[in-house]
Design a protein around this motif. Structure first.
Motif, PDB file in Angstrom:
ATOM      1  N   UNK A   1       0.818  -1.210   0.000  1.00  8.90           N
ATOM      2  CA  UNK A   1       0.000   0.000   0.000  1.00  8.90           C
ATOM      3  C   UNK A   1       0.852   1.260   0.000  1.00  8.90           C
ATOM      4  N   UNK A   2       0.448   2.200  -0.810  1.00  5.12           N
ATOM      5  CA  UNK A   2       1.181   3.472  -0.920  1.00  5.12           C
ATOM      6  C   UNK A   2       0.858   4.356   0.282  1.00  5.12           C
ATOM      7  N   UNK A   3       1.892   5.020   0.796  1.00  5.35           N
ATOM      8  CA  UNK A   3       1.678   6.029   1.819  1.00  5.35           C
ATOM      9  C   UNK A   3       1.835   5.565   3.246  1.00  5.35           C
ATOM     10  N   UNK A   4       1.848   4.251   3.490  1.00  3.70           N
ATOM     11  CA  UNK A   4       1.916   3.792   4.870  1.00  3.70           C
ATOM     12  C   UNK A   4       3.237   4.152   5.537  1.00  3.70           C
ATOM     13  N   UNK A   5       4.311   4.151   4.785  1.00  2.00           N
ATOM     14  CA  UNK A   5       5.627   4.420   5.376  1.00  2.00           C
ATOM     15  C   UNK A   5       5.687   5.813   5.986  1.00  2.00           C
ATOM     16  N   UNK A   6       4.890   6.741   5.488  1.00  3.75           N
ATOM     17  CA  UNK A   6       4.934   8.113   5.998  1.00  3.75           C
ATOM     18  C   UNK A   6       4.312   8.239   7.380  1.00  3.75           C
ATOM     19  N   UNK A   7       3.566   7.202   7.808  1.00  5.85           N
ATOM     20  CA  UNK A   7       2.943   7.256   9.130  1.00  5.85           C
ATOM     21  C   UNK A   7       4.003   7.192  10.218  1.00  5.85           C
ATOM     22  N   UNK A   8       5.089   6.473   9.966  1.00  8.40           N
ATOM     23  CA  UNK A   8       6.146   6.271  10.942  1.00  8.40           C
ATOM     24  C   UNK A   8       7.404   6.980  10.464  1.00  8.40           C
ATOM     25  N   UNK A   9       7.817   8.013  11.175  1.00 10.90           N
ATOM     26  CA  UNK A   9       8.961   8.805  10.722  1.00 10.90           C
ATOM     27  C   UNK A   9      10.292   8.095  10.933  1.00 10.90           C
ATOM     28  N   UNK A  10      10.271   6.906  11.532  1.00 10.34           N
ATOM     29  CA  UNK A  10      11.505   6.135  11.691  1.00 10.34           C
ATOM     30  C   UNK A  10      11.660   5.101  10.585  1.00 10.34           C
ATOM     31  N   UNK A  11      10.609   4.861   9.823  1.00  7.38           N
ATOM     32  CA  UNK A  11      10.604   3.745   8.885  1.00  7.38           C
ATOM     33  C   UNK A  11      11.704   3.835   7.838  1.00  7.38           C
ATOM     34  N   UNK A  12      11.793   4.955   7.178  1.00  5.58           N
ATOM     35  CA  UNK A  12      12.756   5.083   6.081  1.00  5.58           C
ATOM     36  C   UNK A  12      14.186   4.884   6.563  1.00  5.58           C
ATOM     37  N   UNK A  13      14.532   5.498   7.686  1.00  4.75           N
ATOM     38  CA  UNK A  13      15.886   5.367   8.199  1.00  4.75           C
ATOM     39  C   UNK A  13      16.211   3.955   8.649  1.00  4.75           C
ATOM     40  N   UNK A  14      15.254   3.292   9.282  1.00  3.49           N
ATOM     41  CA  UNK A  14      15.484   1.931   9.758  1.00  3.49           C
ATOM     42  C   UNK A  14      15.551   0.943   8.599  1.00  3.49           C
ATOM     43  N   UNK A  15      14.822   1.232   7.534  1.00  4.67           N
ATOM     44  CA  UNK A  15      14.806   0.342   6.380  1.00  4.67           C
ATOM     45  C   UNK A  15      16.086   0.476   5.550  1.00  4.67           C
TER      46      UNK A  15
END
Length: 533
Positions: free
Chosen positions: A159-173
């Motif tokens: 699903x598009x957009x879910x990653x933006x809910x968690x501001x740690x997601x991109x860095x942890x990924x």
């Protein structure tokens, strides 16, 4: 004395014609090789029969070792003729016949579904090598390769957009170690939070197989705008059932329930959804048995995986987003799969737990309890005593409560993540008292037997420490008091629905029958298409 986990309700004849609606038949009771046939319309009391909480046959007190069944080797493998445990995934329950009406869970009717559940679990976790081939006796070596589920996309991937809910997601990924899970969800579907007796949050992860993911993408259901357009088009949400391919190595070419198998045809599983519940394990150097505290962290008893937890800034005690590298152990699992036979278009629902999760409530009910209008008027009550440690219950071995009290109480606190264990804290950084969780529903006797047989077959592996709570399916047209027609009537998982087990909608199918997309369209028994729910 062990807890009585048997069902003692009268059951219908699973082979009666539909015109009879409900035909009562007696229970076939098997105790130490003695078979007793009772007259029709009979109801027998099995209160003296018990299976101890460890799910092994024993003879203590008035416990009777009733699990003397020997299943044929073909029972353990979805591919006919191989015999024994195997990595093959089942695609259907061929005994499922929509022409029969089932009001209650019955031994003969339930066994094929419980077989399907156990086969599905083992095929899902069986490790494969780099070439995609199952490893010999892989169920004993979970770290020898990757289980099929580990390649399944998660909600963030679909699903598009879910990653933006968690501001740690991109860095942890960004620098996620190879083989590590990326976890962040710690809120149950009810909106509640579960904390184990070690003081750590339970984490959740939803995965879907590629059949499901492809259906979502091909129909542009991965975005809110796409889901709205789909609803306005008048089309129905119908996830694929059985996939048909031209051979074992060929690509899937059709989804057509009218096609028949031949010697040149290979079936593939239809849509499949999996929801995991993970606990944070103490590192080996910190792992201790702490008696009644419930903090035993024997890694050898759990299916474990390395994981990174993406903690959003809004959820952290210090207000800073962070990545926590931990080891997690499986404590609960839901699997649902759409199949061709019978009423399988409304999915087959399977639920597993770890044996160390929680004790049985002193007022636990049987899964065929459909007559009572108020299932648990006093809530689910803690047992007087327990004879072992549990990860969700703090009164350990030998402890005794002065009186029965209501368990499964929601944690009413503004919860936050610490950057070190125990991770569950209040907003001021103080440790939070974990709730006492008990299991409100007993096992059906046929499912308890299946567990004993499968656990024995899986001896020497971590999977001997897991058990099937039940397999749920649609057996009748529903209506009061039969819910939506689900069999068994009630099914909940203490790791996934900890605080709603006592409610009238404490049933997988009953709850999901009301699932809609975020565009307001019936969602085919899944909340997946309301991804921000």
């Amino acid at each position: 004395m062990g807890q009585n986990v048997l069902d003692n309700n009268p059951i219908p004849n699973p082979f009666a014609p539909a015109s009879y609606r409900v035909v009562w038949r007696c229970v076939l009771a098997r105790v130490v090789g003695v078979v007793v046939f009772l007259a029709a319309f009979c109801a027998i009391s099995l209160a003296a029969w018990a299976q101890n909480p460890n799910f092994v046959a024993s003879k203590r007190g008035n416990e009777v070792p009733i699990f003397d069944a020997v299943y044929p080797d073909d029972e353990f493998c979805a591919t006919a003729g191989l015999g024994g445990l195997c990595a093959a995934a089942p695609v259907d329950v061929p005994e499922f016949d929509a022409n029969f009406i089932y009001r209650f869970v019955a031994y003969e009717a339930q066994r094929p579904f419980d077989r399907f559940s156990w086969q599905s679990l083992i095929s899902l976790v069986w490790p494969h090598d780099g070439a995609g081939q199952p490893i010999l006796a892989g169920y004993k070596y979970p770290d020898a390769g990757r289980g099929p589920w580990e390649s399944y996309p998660g909600k963030r991937d679909v699903f598009s957009g879910l990653a933006r809910i968690n501001d740690a997601d991109a860095g942890c990924r960004a620098d996620l170690p190879q083989g590590s899970l990326l976890l962040s969800a710690f809120v149950q579907s009810s909106g509640d939070v579960l904390i184990d007796q070690a003081g750590n949050f339970i984490l959740y992860d939803t995965r879907v197989n590629n059949v499901t993911a492809d259906y979502i993408r091909w129909n542009n259901l991965e975005t809110a705008a796409g889901r709205m357009a789909f609803a306005q088009s008048g089309r129905r949400v119908e996830f694929p059932m059985m996939m048909l391919s031209a051979g074992p190595s060929a690509a899937v070419v059709a989804d057509n329930s009218g096609l028949l198998a031949s010697d040149k045809t290979w079936f593939k599983p239809g849509a499949q959804l999996i929801k995991f519940a993970w606990r944070i394990m103490a590192e080996p150097q910190n792992a201790v048995n702490s008696g009644a505290s419930g903090q035993s962290t024997d890694l050898d008893r759990y299916y474990t995986r390395p994981a990174r937890i993406a903690v959003a800034s809004k959820d952290a005690v210090d207000g800073a987003a962070k990545c926590l590298d931990v080891t997690v152990g499986l404590v609960g699992l839901h699997m649902v799969q759409r199949v061709k036979s019978g009423n399988g278009d409304r999915w087959i629902w399977s639920s597993f737990e770890h044996v160390d999760n929680a004790p049985l409530a002193s007022n636990a009910r049987r899964p065929n309890s459909i007559v009572a209008t108020d299932l648990f008027p006093d809530g689910c009550l803690a047992p007087d005593t327990v004879d072992r440690d549990y990860i969700f219950y703090h009164h350990g071995k030998g402890a005794r409560l002065r009186d029965n009290r209501v368990a499964n109480r929601v944690v009413n606190a503004d919860l936050r993540w610490s950057d070190h264990a125990p991770y569950a804290r209040d907003r001021n950084g103080n440790r939070v008292t974990a709730p006492d969780i008990v299991r409100c529903w007993r096992l059906f006797s046929g499912t308890a037997e299946a567990n004993f047989v499968w656990q024995r077959k899986l001896g020497g592996s971590v999977w001997q420490n897991y058990f099937l709570l039940g397999t749920q399916w649609i057996g009748n047209g529903g209506g009061v008091p039969f819910g939506v027609g689900e069999v068994p009537r009630f099914l909940t998982n203490v790791a996934l629905e900890s605080f709603i087990q006592h409610q009238d909608d404490g049933t997988c199918l009953g709850c999901h029958a009301a699932a809609f997309t975020d565009a307001g369209q019936p969602a085919n028994f899944t909340f997946l298409l309301d991804p921000d729910r």
